[in-house]
Design a protein around this motif. Structure first.
Motif, PDB file in Angstrom:
ATOM      1  N   VAL A 219      69.081  14.720  -0.516  1.00 29.48           N
ATOM      2  CA  VAL A 219      69.282  13.936   0.707  1.00 29.48           C
ATOM      3  C   VAL A 219      70.760  13.879   1.076  1.00 29.48           C
ATOM      4  O   VAL A 219      71.111  13.523   2.206  1.00 29.48           O
ATOM      5  CB  VAL A 219      68.710  12.514   0.562  1.00 29.48           C
ATOM      6  N   ALA A 220      71.618  14.242   0.102  1.00 23.45           N
ATOM      7  CA  ALA A 220      73.059  14.303   0.357  1.00 23.45           C
ATOM      8  C   ALA A 220      73.693  15.294  -0.602  1.00 23.45           C
ATOM      9  O   ALA A 220      73.298  15.382  -1.770  1.00 23.45           O
ATOM     10  CB  ALA A 220      73.704  12.933   0.183  1.00 23.45           C
ATOM     11  N   GLU A 221      74.656  16.052  -0.090  1.00 23.92           N
ATOM     12  CA  GLU A 221      75.414  17.004  -0.901  1.00 23.92           C
ATOM     13  C   GLU A 221      76.886  16.750  -0.597  1.00 23.92           C
ATOM     14  O   GLU A 221      77.399  17.195   0.419  1.00 23.92           O
ATOM     15  CB  GLU A 221      75.015  18.437  -0.565  1.00 23.92           C
ATOM     16  N   VAL A 222      77.551  16.013  -1.475  1.00 25.47           N
ATOM     17  CA  VAL A 222      78.919  15.554  -1.235  1.00 25.47           C
ATOM     18  C   VAL A 222      79.863  16.200  -2.241  1.00 25.47           C
ATOM     19  O   VAL A 222      79.680  16.050  -3.453  1.00 25.47           O
ATOM     20  CB  VAL A 222      79.009  14.015  -1.352  1.00 25.47           C
ATOM     21  N   SER A 223      80.869  16.909  -1.758  1.00 23.83           N
ATOM     22  CA  SER A 223      81.803  17.591  -2.654  1.00 23.83           C
ATOM     23  C   SER A 223      83.177  16.916  -2.629  1.00 23.83           C
ATOM     24  O   SER A 223      83.489  16.127  -1.729  1.00 23.83           O
ATOM     25  CB  SER A 223      81.947  19.059  -2.257  1.00 23.83           C
ATOM     26  N   TYR A 224      83.992  17.231  -3.622  1.00 19.75           N
ATOM     27  CA  TYR A 224      85.371  16.742  -3.692  1.00 19.75           C
ATOM     28  C   TYR A 224      86.224  17.804  -4.367  1.00 19.75           C
ATOM     29  O   TYR A 224      85.695  18.725  -5.012  1.00 19.75           O
ATOM     30  CB  TYR A 224      85.445  15.422  -4.477  1.00 19.75           C
ATOM     31  N   SER A 233      85.481   7.668   1.277  1.00 20.93           N
ATOM     32  CA  SER A 233      84.654   8.392   2.249  1.00 20.93           C
ATOM     33  C   SER A 233      83.447   9.055   1.596  1.00 20.93           C
ATOM     34  O   SER A 233      82.321   8.932   2.102  1.00 20.93           O
ATOM     35  CB  SER A 233      85.505   9.426   2.991  1.00 20.93           C
ATOM     36  N   PRO A 234      83.616   9.762   0.451  1.00 20.10           N
ATOM     37  CA  PRO A 234      82.449  10.333  -0.225  1.00 20.10           C
ATOM     38  C   PRO A 234      81.419   9.275  -0.628  1.00 20.10           C
ATOM     39  O   PRO A 234      80.214   9.529  -0.584  1.00 20.10           O
ATOM     40  CB  PRO A 234      83.052  11.006  -1.459  1.00 20.10           C
ATOM     41  N   ALA A 235      81.897   8.078  -0.986  1.00 17.04           N
ATOM     42  CA  ALA A 235      80.968   7.000  -1.361  1.00 17.04           C
ATOM     43  C   ALA A 235      80.168   6.532  -0.152  1.00 17.04           C
ATOM     44  O   ALA A 235      78.953   6.296  -0.243  1.00 17.04           O
ATOM     45  CB  ALA A 235      81.743   5.839  -1.971  1.00 17.04           C
ATOM     46  N   LEU A 236      80.815   6.419   0.990  1.00 13.29           N
ATOM     47  CA  LEU A 236      80.121   6.002   2.208  1.00 13.29           C
ATOM     48  C   LEU A 236      79.100   7.045   2.654  1.00 13.29           C
ATOM     49  O   LEU A 236      78.008   6.702   3.121  1.00 13.29           O
ATOM     50  CB  LEU A 236      81.137   5.741   3.323  1.00 13.29           C
ATOM     51  N   LYS A 237      79.456   8.319   2.495  1.00 12.05           N
ATOM     52  CA  LYS A 237      78.517   9.398   2.849  1.00 12.05           C
ATOM     53  C   LYS A 237      77.258   9.303   1.988  1.00 12.05           C
ATOM     54  O   LYS A 237      76.142   9.497   2.482  1.00 12.05           O
ATOM     55  CB  LYS A 237      79.177  10.757   2.663  1.00 12.05           C
ATOM     56  N   MET A 238      77.454   9.012   0.715  1.00 16.82           N
ATOM     57  CA  MET A 238      76.296   8.905  -0.174  1.00 16.82           C
ATOM     58  C   MET A 238      75.461   7.675   0.199  1.00 16.82           C
ATOM     59  O   MET A 238      74.221   7.731   0.215  1.00 16.82           O
ATOM     60  CB  MET A 238      76.758   8.832  -1.627  1.00 16.82           C
ATOM     61  N   LYS A 259      82.567   6.368  -8.977  1.00 15.73           N
ATOM     62  CA  LYS A 259      81.603   5.338  -9.376  1.00 15.73           C
ATOM     63  C   LYS A 259      82.113   3.945  -8.961  1.00 15.73           C
ATOM     64  O   LYS A 259      81.308   3.089  -8.547  1.00 15.73           O
ATOM     65  CB  LYS A 259      81.373   5.386 -10.888  1.00 15.73           C
ATOM     66  N   LYS A 260      83.406   3.726  -9.037  1.00 17.63           N
ATOM     67  CA  LYS A 260      83.962   2.450  -8.580  1.00 17.63           C
ATOM     68  C   LYS A 260      83.710   2.253  -7.088  1.00 17.63           C
ATOM     69  O   LYS A 260      83.333   1.166  -6.647  1.00 17.63           O
ATOM     70  CB  LYS A 260      85.470   2.409  -8.855  1.00 17.63           C
ATOM     71  N   GLU A 261      83.936   3.325  -6.313  1.00 17.64           N
ATOM     72  CA  GLU A 261      83.741   3.232  -4.865  1.00 17.64           C
ATOM     73  C   GLU A 261      82.267   3.029  -4.519  1.00 17.64           C
ATOM     74  O   GLU A 261      81.940   2.270  -3.597  1.00 17.64           O
ATOM     75  CB  GLU A 261      84.278   4.487  -4.174  1.00 17.64           C
TER      76      GLU A 261
END
Length: 410
Positions: A219-224, A233-238, A259-261
């Motif tokens: 449902v989400a593919e978030v890279s860094y 921003s990656p946390a909000l996307k997830m 994980k903190k975010e």
């Protein structure tokens, strides 16, 4: 034994080391290559009647600095073996450098270890991209590289004659994670967070493929990127994707920060992270109270499991690596060193690269060390494809399953 500076880190003067690496990276070396020496049947470089020289690099600085404990775990095991008389009468000596998680630096270090330091074998190098960058040199020289601290397919599929994995392949681990998330945790909406490089993509691509087999997609593919420090921003996307399980193919500090975010934005679903981050109890310090509802895997018997081999290791580490956390990277280094030393022991006095490769391929579900079911053969250089799933429990990671053995090629 490692040379330590006043901070307890590795090694010799940084200016001298940097200059040496620059020179070694620009050419030079002997006209008679290590590979040609081996073909001539000579005793391998790095071996004397009293000593065996072993090479390594390990990240001692930057975002992946926690992996520097791999080298310290290796050296602790070497000291332990040396105090018992060494291997067939020879003492082990480790030569290791900080590659700073930089592929270009790893290339220079590989050349130096092989052509200047003239080590017998290389063990436990961290950083997937670093090992990939140095792979042409490893192949050309023919030097045995044992227990690569990467689970990437690049090093084991297809088999490379002188390269041996050990920790569970990232793709296999990812498939185990998907099955655990769907079958055990009843996940229906799976989100994926991954490092945008060879390491992270190995797990990400296998996870997507395994989900496809189940008729699912993320449902989400978030890279860094490994140098990122802001994960808001990656946390909000997830969060927007509303997953019920998150799979994370990421290294220590970025994982803790992410994980903190996630916790800040109210995402507290089961979080399954690859062993190179999740199996280290230091994550409880890095991530603080957010390090909850976390799952991972371990390819070595867990500290605190009651296993006699682990108890013996913990006691030995108090003497030979007293400042090291016994879980995580130090334990991985110890386990990688165990495999190399056992192979050297099986070589007897025939210490050539050809014989070391031959002896490694005699391992069949070897369980005398900390790693599970170590196996090699002409068509298999994975090392181990076995893990236990682990979960946070009272401030440490604890077993959450029996040993799961995945058949390579499945």
């Amino acid at each position: 034994m490692l040379k330590l500076n006043k901070k307890g880190l590795l090694f010799m003067g940084s200016l001298v080391l940097s200059a040496s690496l620059i020179l070694s990276g620009c050419g030079g070396g002997n006209s008679s290559s290590p590979a040609s020496q081996q073909k001539a049947g000579k005793q391998a470089q790095g071996v004397t009647d009293k000593e065996i020289l072993i090479g390594n690099w390990a990240t001692q600085s930057g975002s992946a600095a926690l992996y520097g404990a791999i080298a310290k775990g290796i050296d602790a095991y070497f000291q332990y073996v040396n105090d018992q008389g060494g291997v067939n009468g020879r003492k082990l000596k480790l030569v290791t450098y900080d590659e700073e998680y930089q592929p270009s630096r790893a290339v220079a270090i590989a050349k130096k270890l092989i052509e200047e330091d003239k080590v017998f074998a290389i063990v436990g190098n961290d950083c997937t991209s670093c090992n990939k960058a140095a792979l042409p040199q490893f192949k050309k020289s023919g030097i045995p590289v044992v227990g690569v601290s990467s689970g990437s397919d690049i090093f084991v599929n297809p088999v490379i004659p002188n390269i041996y994995g050990l920790l569970t392949n990232y793709g296999i681990e990812a498939r185990i994670f998907v099955n655990y998330a769907v079958d055990e945790l009843k996940g229906k909406r799976i989100g994926i967070f991954y490092q945008n490089d060879d390491f992270g993509k190995s797990g990400y691509e296998a996870a997507v493929d395994e989900l496809k087999k189940k008729g699912m997609q993320p449902v989400a593919e978030v890279s860094y990127n490994s140098t990122d420090v802001d994960f808001s921003s990656p946390a909000l996307k997830m969060k927007e994707a509303n997953p019920d399980v998150i799979l994370s193919f990421s290294i220590t500090k970025p994982t803790a920060a992410y994980k903190k975010e996630l916790s800040k934005v109210g995402v507290n679903v089961p979080f399954i992270v690859t062993s190179v981050a999740g199996a280290d109890n230091n994550m409880f310090n890095l991530a603080g109270d957010s390090w909850k509802n976390v799952y991972s895997s371990s390819w070595v018997a867990m500290v605190g499991s009651g296993d006699p081999k682990v108890n013996k290791y913990v006691e030995a580490l108090k003497k030979y690596g007293k400042d090291l956390n016994p879980s995580g990277p130090a334990q991985w280094g110890w386990a990688e060193a165990e495999v190399l030393v056992e192979a050297i022991r099986r070589c007897g006095n025939d210490l050539t690269w050809e014989n070391l490769n031959k002896q490694l391929e005699t391992f069949k579900d070897w369980n005398e060390g900390l790693a599970f079911n170590v196996s090699y053969g002409p068509d298999n250089h994975y090392g181990t494809t076995s893990v236990v799933m682990i979960k946070d429990q009272n401030g440490k990671m604890a077993p959450a399953s029996d040993v799961i053995k995945y058949k390579a090629g499945k």
